[in-house]
Design a protein around this motif. Sequence first.
Motif, PDB file in Angstrom:
ATOM      1  N   SER A   1       0.849  -1.192   0.000  1.00 33.37           N
ATOM      2  CA  SER A   1       0.000   0.000   0.000  1.00 33.37           C
ATOM      3  C   SER A   1       0.882   1.239   0.000  1.00 33.37           C
ATOM      4  O   SER A   1       1.985   1.220   0.561  1.00 33.37           O
ATOM      5  N   CYS A   2       0.370   2.293  -0.597  1.00 28.81           N
ATOM      6  CA  CYS A   2       1.085   3.574  -0.599  1.00 28.81           C
ATOM      7  C   CYS A   2       0.047   4.676  -0.433  1.00 28.81           C
ATOM      8  O   CYS A   2      -0.787   4.881  -1.320  1.00 28.81           O
ATOM      9  N   ALA A   3       0.100   5.344   0.696  1.00 33.46           N
ATOM     10  CA  ALA A   3      -0.848   6.413   0.999  1.00 33.46           C
ATOM     11  C   ALA A   3      -0.195   7.771   0.758  1.00 33.46           C
ATOM     12  O   ALA A   3       0.902   8.034   1.268  1.00 33.46           O
TER      13      ALA A   3
ATOM     14  N   LYS B   1      -9.067   7.414  -0.466  1.00 30.23           N
ATOM     15  CA  LYS B   1      -7.985   7.296   0.516  1.00 30.23           C
ATOM     16  C   LYS B   1      -6.659   7.807  -0.048  1.00 30.23           C
ATOM     17  O   LYS B   1      -5.633   7.710   0.635  1.00 30.23           O
TER      18      LYS B   1
ATOM     19  N   THR C   1      -4.784   6.403  -2.059  1.00 28.88           N
ATOM     20  CA  THR C   1      -3.909   5.247  -1.850  1.00 28.88           C
ATOM     21  C   THR C   1      -3.833   4.400  -3.109  1.00 28.88           C
ATOM     22  O   THR C   1      -4.836   4.209  -3.798  1.00 28.88           O
TER      23      THR C   1
ATOM     24  N   TYR D   1      -2.357   0.558  -4.488  1.00 28.71           N
ATOM     25  CA  TYR D   1      -2.005  -0.777  -4.007  1.00 28.71           C
ATOM     26  C   TYR D   1      -1.256  -1.543  -5.094  1.00 28.71           C
ATOM     27  O   TYR D   1      -1.433  -1.296  -6.285  1.00 28.71           O
TER      28      TYR D   1
END
Length: 116
Positions: A21-23, A76, A78, A80
């Motif tokens: 994940s990368c937010a 979000k 985000t 993935y």
Amino acid sequence: QVQLVESGGGLVQAGGSLRLSCAASGDTFGTHAMGWFRQPPGKEREFVATIIWSVRSTSYADSVKGRFTISRDPAKNTVYLQMNSLKPEDTAVYYCNIGVRGSIYWGQGTQVTVSS
């Protein structure tokens, strides 16, 4: 400024799966794309996958096609990376990046190690 925080790396056996994940946070208005790169031990950083934010168009490196899937959650901020059928050669530090209004920002990286 934009900040990226990656998570989900770890140690997995060959054939296994991981989801990265990368937010993104900060001034993300006008995001064009987000993507993943990786840097295997002793090698240059290489492209893995990218997703165009507005149209969800994706592209992949040949080495991961059919095994990895990139997706996004705009609510979000985000992105993935679902990684299946992992191989020892997928071992690398995985980096997330984002393109926002002509600038590119990088995350700090997350280690993925695939044991044989």
